[in-house]
Design a protein around this motif. Structure first.
Motif, short mmCIF file in Angstrom:
data_model
loop_
_atom_site.label_atom_id
_atom_site.label_comp_id
_atom_site.label_asym_id
_atom_site.label_seq_id
_atom_site.Cartn_x
_atom_site.Cartn_y
_atom_site.Cartn_z
N VAL A 20 0.91 -1.18 0.01
CA VAL A 20 -0.14 0.14 -0.05
C VAL A 20 0.79 1.26 -0.12
O VAL A 20 0.76 2.21 -0.76
CB VAL A 20 -1.00 -0.02 1.34
CG1 VAL A 20 -1.92 1.13 1.25
CG2 VAL A 20 -1.83 -1.22 1.14
N LEU A 21 1.99 1.30 0.63
CA LEU A 21 2.87 2.54 0.77
C LEU A 21 3.39 2.65 -0.58
O LEU A 21 3.53 3.64 -0.95
CB LEU A 21 4.04 2.08 1.90
CG LEU A 21 5.12 3.07 1.76
CD1 LEU A 21 4.68 4.48 2.29
CD2 LEU A 21 6.23 2.62 2.65
N SER A 22 3.76 1.52 -1.43
CA SER A 22 4.39 1.90 -2.46
C SER A 22 3.32 2.25 -3.57
O SER A 22 3.47 3.08 -4.56
CB SER A 22 4.90 0.29 -2.92
OG SER A 22 6.05 -0.25 -2.22
N ALA A 42 10.16 4.33 12.14
CA ALA A 42 10.99 3.99 11.07
C ALA A 42 11.74 2.89 11.27
O ALA A 42 12.06 2.12 10.23
CB ALA A 42 11.93 5.10 10.61
N GLY A 43 12.39 2.25 12.50
CA GLY A 43 12.96 1.12 12.55
C GLY A 43 14.31 1.43 12.06
O GLY A 43 15.09 2.26 12.03
N LEU A 44 14.88 0.28 11.59
CA LEU A 44 16.44 0.29 10.94
C LEU A 44 16.34 0.73 9.37
O LEU A 44 17.90 0.86 9.02
CB LEU A 44 16.88 -1.03 11.22
CG LEU A 44 17.18 -1.55 12.67
CD1 LEU A 44 17.76 -3.02 12.54
CD2 LEU A 44 18.09 -0.87 13.44
N GLY A 45 15.56 0.84 8.78
CA GLY A 45 15.53 0.99 7.41
C GLY A 45 15.45 -0.07 6.59
O GLY A 45 14.74 0.00 5.44
N PHE A 46 16.25 -1.17 6.70
CA PHE A 46 16.28 -2.29 6.02
C PHE A 46 17.05 -3.21 6.97
O PHE A 46 17.75 -3.28 8.02
CB PHE A 46 16.81 -2.21 4.65
CG PHE A 46 18.22 -1.71 4.97
CD1 PHE A 46 19.51 -2.63 4.88
CD2 PHE A 46 18.85 -0.35 4.51
CE1 PHE A 46 20.79 -2.15 5.12
CE2 PHE A 46 19.97 0.05 4.39
CZ PHE A 46 21.09 -0.72 4.62
N PRO A 99 13.44 -4.38 2.40
CA PRO A 99 13.29 -2.98 2.96
C PRO A 99 12.33 -2.76 3.79
O PRO A 99 11.06 -3.33 3.72
CB PRO A 99 12.99 -2.31 1.58
CG PRO A 99 12.59 -3.34 0.62
CD PRO A 99 12.98 -4.74 1.14
N GLY A 100 12.75 -1.86 4.85
CA GLY A 100 11.61 -1.30 5.59
C GLY A 100 11.12 -0.01 4.85
O GLY A 100 11.55 0.27 3.72
N SER A 101 10.09 0.52 5.61
CA SER A 101 9.32 1.69 4.86
C SER A 101 10.40 2.70 4.49
O SER A 101 10.20 3.48 3.47
CB SER A 101 8.33 2.11 5.72
OG SER A 101 8.64 2.21 7.16
N PRO A 102 11.37 3.23 5.46
CA PRO A 102 12.44 4.14 5.08
C PRO A 102 13.01 3.71 3.75
O PRO A 102 13.11 4.65 2.81
CB PRO A 102 13.36 4.47 6.17
CG PRO A 102 12.81 3.71 7.26
CD PRO A 102 11.76 2.69 6.83
#
Length: 281
Positions: A20-22, A42-46, A99-102
């Motif tokens: 959905v984000l994409s 955001a977490g770690l990014g990936f 990948p995470g969301s960042p």
């Protein structure tokens, strides 16, 4: 602050959230005016799917791992920005990275667009800063996500999205999500908001959605994905509230939600919901 997403990266909930984000990022990119994407948790990014954390749970195998086989063409067209972003991140960081969301946001940014990644956990914020503060179009803030949600909107670009994805470690955080989201929409009425929630306590989710539905002054969608029969003792699904959804997102969700429910079902049960909220409902 005990939750660490590295144990859950690429699971079924990530698939829904990141698809959905994409889709939203793809729609924002259709217009030339710049946008800002804000990730409040955001977490770690990936994440490395071969690392110890992901290996202990192996949740990604029944999430991203089940997307290895292609879907019918109409669904694949909708997944293409998501798949392309994963491929781009892997080209940068390695073939076992998810990948995470960042990272997904970073791949979608054009010249003039900006990403702001907020993380409270000190170790994760340090990692995130090392990964993204060197990019001209991204900025990392070590800050409470709920504080950031209020402080960072409306952005200078006036266009963009906010992803709200808390860890749900605190009692009552589902209700908190609805209250904070309603206030944020009132402050930035034209922003796109994506608010993720786990589906475990179904009564709490339905209560939050009902209160939010009555409070919203902007159109929204409720997108739920169930991959097992409802059971209030364990996680059997997840969902997103999308406020100010791109105009074709409901039509798109009617294609990808049933496909995901079938593909990601744990046994013989998969279900979904795509419901309008707010004044247009």
């Amino acid at each position: 602050m005990n939750y660490r997403h590295a144990f859950h990266a690429g699971n079924f909930a990530d698939v829904l959230k990141h698809l959905v984000l994409s889709r939203v990022l793809a729609h924002l990119s259709l217009k030339p005016a710049p946008f800002r994407a804000i990730d409040t948790h955001a977490g770690l990014g990936f994440y490395d799917l071969t690392a110890d954390e992901a290996g202990r749970t192996a949740e990604w195998i029944d999430g991203w791992g089940r997307l290895a086989e292609p879907f019918p063409p109409a669904v694949e067209d909708l997944l293409s920005p998501y798949r392309a972003a994963v491929a781009a991140v892997r080209a940068r960081h390695g073939p076992t990275i998810y990948p995470g969301s960042p990272a997904l946001i970073r791949e979608a940014l054009r010249a003039g667009d900006h990403g702001v990644f907020v993380e409270l956990h000190p170790d994760d914020a340090a990692t995130l800063r090392a990964r993204y503060n060197g990019h001209a179009r991204t900025k990392v803030l070590h800050l409470d996500g709920w504080t950031a949600l209020n402080a960072l909107i409306p952005p200078p670009e006036r266009r963009g999205l906010v992803l709200i994805d808390p860890p749900y470690e605190v009692l009552g955080e589902i209700d908190r999500l609805g209250a904070h989201l309603a206030r944020a929409v009132a402050k930035w009425p034209t922003g796109v908001f994506l608010a993720w929630y786990p589906i475990k306590d179904r009564a709490a989710v339905d209560r939050m959605v009902a209160v939010l539905d009555a409070a919203l002054t902007r159109p929204a969608l409720r997108l739920d994905l169930m991959i097992d029969r409802p059971d209030d003792a364990r996680l059997t699904g997840s969902g997103l509230i999308v406020v100010n959804p791109p105009w074709r997102l409901a039509e798109e969700a009617a294609l990808f939600l049933p496909a995901l429910a079938e593909r990601l079902a744990r046994s013989d049960y998969g279900a979904f919901r795509c419901a309008a909220l707010g004044p247009a409902a």
